[in-house]
Design an enzyme around this catalytic site. Structure first.
Site, PDB file in Angstrom:
ATOM      1  N   GLU B 290       0.820  -1.358   0.036  1.00 12.48           N
ATOM      2  CA  GLU B 290      -0.019  -0.020   0.024  1.00 12.48           C
ATOM      3  C   GLU B 290       0.930   1.403   0.149  1.00 12.48           C
ATOM      4  O   GLU B 290       0.485   2.422  -0.640  1.00 12.48           O
ATOM      5  CB  GLU B 290      -0.843  -0.189   1.193  1.00 12.48           C
ATOM      6  N   GLU B 293       2.131   1.743  -3.373  1.00 13.63           N
ATOM      7  CA  GLU B 293       0.893   2.232  -4.124  1.00 13.63           C
ATOM      8  C   GLU B 293       0.616   3.597  -3.955  1.00 13.63           C
ATOM      9  O   GLU B 293       0.507   4.458  -4.996  1.00 13.63           O
ATOM     10  CB  GLU B 293      -0.466   1.388  -3.780  1.00 13.63           C
ATOM     11  N   CYS B 317      -8.440  -2.102   3.911  1.00 13.66           N
ATOM     12  CA  CYS B 317      -8.267  -3.440   4.870  1.00 13.66           C
ATOM     13  C   CYS B 317      -9.600  -3.623   5.784  1.00 13.66           C
ATOM     14  O   CYS B 317      -9.744  -4.536   6.489  1.00 13.66           O
ATOM     15  CB  CYS B 317      -6.984  -3.256   5.802  1.00 13.66           C
ATOM     16  N   SER B 337      -7.451   1.900  -2.191  1.00 15.73           N
ATOM     17  CA  SER B 337      -6.151   0.973  -2.567  1.00 15.73           C
ATOM     18  C   SER B 337      -6.454  -0.327  -2.966  1.00 15.73           C
ATOM     19  O   SER B 337      -7.683  -0.852  -2.674  1.00 15.73           O
ATOM     20  CB  SER B 337      -5.501   0.945  -1.313  1.00 15.73           C
ATOM     21  N   LYS B 376     -15.555  -9.719   7.932  1.00 14.03           N
ATOM     22  CA  LYS B 376     -14.634 -10.471   7.044  1.00 14.03           C
ATOM     23  C   LYS B 376     -15.280 -11.788   6.783  1.00 14.03           C
ATOM     24  O   LYS B 376     -14.628 -12.564   5.785  1.00 14.03           O
ATOM     25  CB  LYS B 376     -13.410 -10.617   8.168  1.00 14.03           C
ATOM     26  N   GLU B 379     -16.458 -10.940   3.549  1.00 12.88           N
ATOM     27  CA  GLU B 379     -15.338 -10.823   2.592  1.00 12.88           C
ATOM     28  C   GLU B 379     -14.753 -12.174   2.021  1.00 12.88           C
ATOM     29  O   GLU B 379     -14.293 -12.355   0.841  1.00 12.88           O
ATOM     30  CB  GLU B 379     -14.146  -9.959   3.363  1.00 12.88           C
ATOM     31  N   GLU B 384     -14.350 -12.625  -5.701  1.00 16.26           N
ATOM     32  CA  GLU B 384     -12.982 -12.572  -6.197  1.00 16.26           C
ATOM     33  C   GLU B 384     -11.743 -13.080  -5.297  1.00 16.26           C
ATOM     34  O   GLU B 384     -10.909 -12.829  -5.589  1.00 16.26           O
ATOM     35  CB  GLU B 384     -12.783 -11.078  -6.441  1.00 16.26           C
ATOM     36  N   CYS B 534     -10.540  -1.824  14.428  1.00 14.76           N
ATOM     37  CA  CYS B 534     -10.841  -3.454  14.676  1.00 14.76           C
ATOM     38  C   CYS B 534     -10.829  -3.605  16.112  1.00 14.76           C
ATOM     39  O   CYS B 534     -11.622  -4.616  16.505  1.00 14.76           O
ATOM     40  CB  CYS B 534      -9.747  -4.157  14.221  1.00 14.76           C
TER      41      CYS B 534
END
Ligand SMILES: Cc1cc2nc3c(=O)[nH]c(=O)nc-3n(C[C@H](O)[C@H](O)[C@H](O)COP(=O)(O)O)c2cc1C
Ligand code: SF4
Ligand code: SF4
Ligand code: SF4
Ligand code: SF4
Ligand code: FES
Lengths: 388, 604, 154
Positions: B290, B293, B317, B337, B376, B379, B384, B534
């Site tokens: 990241e 990036e 994230c 990102s 999550k 996710e 994908e 988190c």
């Protein structure tokens, strides 16, 4: 039986129709202190049910600092058996507007609203025409207090003042926690006076006649007159303006059909008075208060059905947010059904009476708190009818 | 300003259960009682939310008052005399709890919240065994929404306290859940009662964390994980997120703020996982990817003057945040990102790099992750997220589910010895640890980026970049002037890198609106869906509230300080994987395994 | 994204985009369609920057803000005790027989919906009913018959 009829009063509908807003114009020239003084002196208490002294409500709101304040006329009139606000708004709307405008001046509000129940939408065309006239008049005398109309959409609870604000704010009509009260935090969180339709008319008449005249009517606890909505088993149902503080037996003498077994005073959220208590019951803030609803029942009626009808009403019209009211109403209705069908012993009624008492003590707003009124007065006075 | 101070200084004296107490004006009766260690039961009340006052179990008796006020919603006033346990209160409260139970499908032994449910706790405390009232459950047409991969909503266990609705609105600004209908039909509902997966729900689980009953729960995968563990043909790998190690103790009876990393590792090994690894490893990897990036985008913008470069860049994230932006600001997906979350990077590497190194067939690897998060779960099920050729992460468990497994295994958690993570994708740095708190990704990224660009450590005492350490309830802004850069980064000389840090989607929404309206010119924005980051995730132990989050946050920074390595690029295993497997940052393999793309979704 | 309905845009332009306009807007949709569809709600939510669930929550709170398709004429008969005492049941029966629908139902031709409602404020002239917003009181089976016949031919 007494032979003198109850005195008819003509304060609200007759006497003076305020066609040209003369009283309003005159009152606007007085000081706020003078107006409040007069109101206080008159002893006027709100006509929406709770009976809060109007002068105090206005004074508190006037004292709360703030640029933005509101005056709201509560025309949600949803209490079963009440229809007087509809009459007032269709017959003497200008008196209502004038009362609101006086309030606006006293508390320093620049906007008024009428919250009209959806069931009365048919009044709208006339009312808007009248309001246009008022708003024009206000402009012509440089009074910065326009009045608008908001419609309800079929929810009794929106007559509760804080639920009404929520509704106007585009939300569900769920009553708020109190405090804060509307005098400091009402519509949009701003200081707000909310009064019943009739209360505003009373204000105007006090301004016109003076507090002394007004005080001559009624009793020391219940000053003035009241518009009653009379229905049920009566040969002469309709709207009557009578002095407050009358004994119920005289009322029944005049309005009953000769066989009256009970009178429900104050609608579904009011009290049921059985025949044996007519004599000792006074209609007014010192006795049984009422927003105007008087339902008469003769001996052919089942009080179980009456109570069942009320409980269904509360079950549907509760906003549903708080436990005692949401679940309590269901339990009371289902409970009397179970007793009637002998699925539960008659002793269960005592359990339910205790539950209704808990609802009165713990519900968040007046709706849940007042279910016990009709429940306990009907169950206690007509126990056999509940069981057999 | 002066005025408000004066007001808070005003004191109120009242008496509760015969004890006099003096509190600040505005304090509720409930808080005044707590000050005296008098415990008034509550259900709809939650420290994080505005006061609803709708359950009414917190009622107390006030002398001279007509009714019993709700203590959570009533401010103390001068001279008040309160009784919290009078005859009247006891009966009324019992009635209320009985009423709640009467419309409740109370088969506790079949319920996921059995043992930790607040309603059940209250019922057992009050000995409401006699079922005073009629059963109303058959009168209600309760539904269960089981179609979601992360969250299950069971109306038959709902007490309509509206905590979830307030959470979703006030903290998350999403309002996927609302209150519908009224009276006896009033219920908690999505738009037109659609299943949660069809609406704007982000799966953040904040509502789940606050639901007092079993009405909103995570979809649990405990049995599936046990099955995998007992399957001898499977190699079961577990990764643990940074925020789990500072909160797991709470699920097992320990006080908040305890660092239990070593005990957690031991417990996982004893549960039977074949390898106990650390999401921190891919957190460090995320920083490298990241960070690069970001530098690439800055270069394109500042040096190449490319008008199409998407800045500010947003962190990616937090899967709750991803789903939120996909629904709410789909036009900004290019600003995200492209890095996968550390969980998914880990999953992709486990079934490729790890399998290769350990000489395992990827199809025999079961990859499990322990996360503070319910999003999550969603996710891991995105189509994908299969870049290894398999489902990269097979099962996601929350901190709470791991707590349950440890209890099921009969382990005395507090007494466990402390062990280390297994090697190969098991090493961590302080930078990775702070991923668990708001501002952590930003701080970790800056520690690395600054050093990459200047060759020097970031000039903050002890590497603690306090200006970006996020705080709850606000959007944190900071800027960092870059000076004396290495020659290849000349275009960055003197540039002020502007950053913002937000936690809780309600704040994210605010930042996004500012960006959208062109009111903000940040370069880099870190967003975490959950309040506090988190550590306050939807999968964390219940209760979670501000005090507890503060303690968890202290634990995280403590853990960071205690780490021998505190910068991601110094993680030896990270250096190794670039050398052995990935090549360089943003390389071909990275793109294939560590980066992803996003899907615009309907907001309405 | 929902396709644009002109009337929603018109209503929003007329009443404004603040949340305080939500009720008037929803009432406007009812006036037009007799019910508020999910599409309409979605669009209103978008215009007012609310979540659809919030609009749905408000709409379902109010008895008159119907969220299911209703007939062109919605008949609401008052079921409060005073109307009940004066023959509400025969009134409902008459309507049910004429329209061949039960309370809560909509006629197949989508012309009528029959509902019961709480106090309409005509207790002194019960039984009473509303057809859309127009009140009728002092109802008898004959009177109801005439009224409904008239509407059937409208
Ligand atoms: C359930 C409920 C319904 C109410 N409905 C009305 C109503 O329809 N009209 C009204 O004026 N007040 C109604 N009230 C009382 C209002 O809350 C408020 O007290 C009143 O509007 C104040 O006006 P007043 O002081 O002039 O009486 C209701 C209260 C409750 C609890
Ligand atoms: S008492 Fe009834 S109407 Fe009032 S807030 Fe509670 S549930 Fe709503
Ligand atoms: S939600 Fe609580 S009370 Fe209800 S079944 Fe589950 S554990 Fe029991
Ligand atoms: S789902 Fe849970 S939090 Fe939401 S209202 Fe029901 S019990 Fe309360
Ligand atoms: S998971 Fe998050 S977004 Fe979804 S309903 Fe719960 S609080 Fe709202
Ligand atoms: S905790 Fe106070 S009313 Fe629910």
């Amino acid at each position: 039986m007494s032979d003198t009829k109850l005195k008819r009063v003509d304060l609200i509908f007759g006497e003076y129709s305020n066609v040209k807003y003369k009283v309003l114009a005159d009152t606007l020239k007085r000081t706020n202190e003078e107006i409040l003084e007069d109101l206080l002196e008159s002893g006027l208490r709100g006509r929406g049910g709770a009976g809060f002294p109007t002068a105090m409500k206005w004074k508190f709101t006037a004292q709360t600092p703030g640029e933005e304040k509101y005056v709201i006329c509560n025309a949600d009139e949803g209490e079963p058996g009440t229809f007087k606000d509809r009459e007032i708004l269709s017959r003497v709307p200008r008196k209502v507007f004038s009362g609101m405008a006086i309030c606006g001046k006293v508390i320093g509000a620049k906007q008024g609203f009428i919250y009209l129940r959806g069931e009365y939408k048919f009044l709208l065309p006339e009312l808007i025409k009248e309001l246009d006239g008022y708003n024009e008049f206000a402009k012509s005398i440089g009074l910065d207090f326009p009045i608008g109309i908001r419609l309800g959409s079929g929810a009794y609870i929106c007559g509760e003042e804080s639920a009404l604000f929520e509704s106007m704010e585009g939300k569900r009509g769920e009553p708020r926690n109190k405090p804060p009260y509307p005098t400091t935090s009402g519509y949009l969180g701003k200081p707000t006076v909310i009064n019943n339709v009739e209360t505003f008319v009373n204000v105007l008449m006090i301004m016109r006649l003076g507090s002394t005249q007004f005080k001559l009517l009624g009793t020391s606890d219940s000053r003035g007159s009241k518009v009653f909505s009379v229905s049920g088993d009566t040969p002469i149902p309709g709207i009557y303006e009578l002095e407050l503080g009358m004994p119920l037996d005289r009322f029944v003498d005049e309005f009953g059909d000769g066989d009256t077994k009970a009178v429900q005073v104050g609608g579904a959220s009011g009290f049921c008075v059985p025949r044996k208590k007519f004599k000792d019951t006074v209609i007014g803030f010192e006795g049984v208060p009422t927003g105007g609803s008087m339902m008469l029942f003769n001996s052919s009626r089942s009080m179980y059905n009456v109570l069942h009808n009320y409980l269904e009403f509360f079950e549907e019209e509760s906003c549903g947010q708080c436990t005692p009211c949401r679940v309590g109403c269901q339990q009371l209705r289902k409970g009397i059904e179970a007793v009637k069908k002998s699925e539960k012993k008659s002793l269960y009624l005592d359990q339910l009476l205790k539950l209704s008492e808990s609802m009165k003590l713990t519900a968040k707003c007046g709706l849940g708190q007042s279910v016990a009124n009709s429940f306990s007065s009907i169950v206690n006075n007509f126990k056999e009818e509940m069981i057999y | 300003m002066k005025n408000t101070k004066k007001e808070t200084e005003k004191k109120i004296n009242l008496t509760i259960d015969g004890i006099e107490v003096c509190v600040d004006e505005g304090t509720t009766i409930l808080d005044a009682a707590r000050k005296l260690n008098i415990h008034i039961p509550t259900l709809c009340y939650h420290e994080d939310l505005c006061v609803a006052g709708n359950c009414r179990v917190c009622i107390v008796e006030q002398e001279k008052a007509k009714s019993l006020p709700a203590s959570c919603a009533t401010p103390a006033s001068e001279g008040m005399v309160i009784h919290t346990n009078s005859m009247k209160v006891r009966l009324a409260r019992k009635h209320i709890v009985e009423l709640l139970l009467s419309e409740h499908h109370a088969d506790c032994t079949k319920c996921y919240k059995n043992g930790i449910c607040e309603l059940q706790g209250l019922a057992s405390q009050m000995l409401t065994g006699d079922h005073m009232f009629l059963d109303l459950v058959p009168d209600h047409n309760y539904t269960i929404d089981m179609f979601n991969t992360a969250i299950i909503k069971d109306d038959s266990r709902c007490i309509r306290c509206q905590r979830c609705v307030r959470t979703c609105e006030e903290l998350q600004g999403v309002s996927a859940l609302g209150v519908a209908y009224r009276g006896n039909h009033m219920k908690i509902s999505t738009f037109f009662e659609h299943p949660l997966f069809e609406v704007v729900c982000t799966n953040c689980g904040q509502c789940v964390n606050r639901c007092p009953t079993g009405a909103l729960i995570e979809r649990n995968y405990i049995d599936q994980v046990w099955d995998a563990i007992y399957d001898p043909t499977k190699h079961v790998v577990v990764q643990t997120a940074p925020a789990v190690r500072i909160a797991l103790g709470e699920a097992l009876g320990m006080p908040p703020g305890k660092i239990v990393t070593g005990k957690m590792v031991t417990a996982l090994k004893r549960l039977g996982f074949n390898a106990v690894l650390d999401t921190d490893f891919t957190a460090d990897l995320t920083i490298i990817e990241e960070g690069n990036e970001l530098l690439t985008r800055l270069k394109k913008a500042l040096l190449d003057k490319d008008p199409n470069v998407s800045l500010p860049m947003f962190t990616s994230c937090s899967p709750g945040w991803i789903k939120f932006i996909e629904h709410t600001f789909p036009e900004f997906l290019g600003n995200l990102s492209t890095c996968k979350s550390p969980q998914q990077m880990f999953g992709a590497l486990v079934k490729t790099y790890y399998a290769q190194k350990r000489k395992l067939d990827a199809k025999n690897i079961v990859s499990v992750s322990i996360m503070p998060c319910t999003a999550k779960k969603f996710e891991a099920n995105r189509p994908e997220m299969r870049s290894s050729g398999y489902k990269d992460v097979d099962f996601v468990l929350t901190t709470r589910e791991l707590g349950i497994m440890i209890k099921q295994a009969g382990l005395d958690f507090e007494a466990l010895p402390e062990e280390h993570f297994d090697s190969l994708m098991g090493s961590s740095t302080g930078a990775a640890v702070i991923f668990g708190t708001t501002g952590g990704v930003m701080e970790a990224a800056l520690r690395t980026v600054y050093e990459v660009v200047t060759g020097r450590e970031i000039p903050f005492e002890g590497l603690n970049i306090t200006p970006v350490r996020g705080t709850e309830g606000e959007v944190r802004e900071a800027s960092l002037k870059i000076e004396k850069v290495k020659p290849e980064w000349k275009f960055l000389e003197g540039v002020e890198v502007k950053c913002a840090v937000a936690n809780g989607l309600a704040h994210a929404k605010k930042v996004m609106q500012d960006v959208k309206d062109g009111k903000a010119n940040y370069h880099f924005i870190e967003i975490m869906a959950c309040p506090g980051g988190c550590l306050g995730g939807g999968g964390q132990p219940i209760p979670t509230n501000k005090d507890i989050r503060t303690k968890r946050k202290q634990a995280i920074y403590e853990e960071d300080l205690g780490m021998p390595i505190r910068k991601s690029h110094e993680n030896p295993e990270v250096q190794l994987i670039y050398k052995e497997f990935l090549g360089g940052p943003l390389g071909h393999k990275s793109h294939e395994l560590l980066h992803t793309h996003y899907t615009p979704r309907k907001r309405y | 994204m929902a396709t644009n309905n002109n009337y929603i845009t018109e209503l929003v332009d007329k009443h404004g985009r603040a949340r305080t306009s939500l009720m008037p807007i929803l009432q406007g949709v009812i006036e037009k369609n007799n019910f508020i569809s999910d599409q309409d709600m979605t669009e209103i939510a978008m215009e007012l920057d609310l979540s659809p669930a919030q609009v749905y929550g408000t709409a379902t709170f109010y008895s008159f803000l119907e969220t299911q398709p209703r007939g062109k004429y919605v008949i609401r008969v008052c079921k409060t005790i005073t109307c009940d005492m004066h023959g509400k049941r025969t009134v409902v029966q008459t309507i049910e027989d004429m329209l061949k629908i039960k309370v809560g139902e909509t006629s197949p031709n989508k012309k009528f919906t029959l509902l019961e409602t709480n106090c309409l404020g005509w207790c002194h002239e019960g039984p009473a009913m509303l057809i859309n917003e127009k009140p009728f009181s002092g109802l008898t089976p004959e009177k109801v018959h005439d009224i409904i016949s008239e509407y059937m031919h409208k």
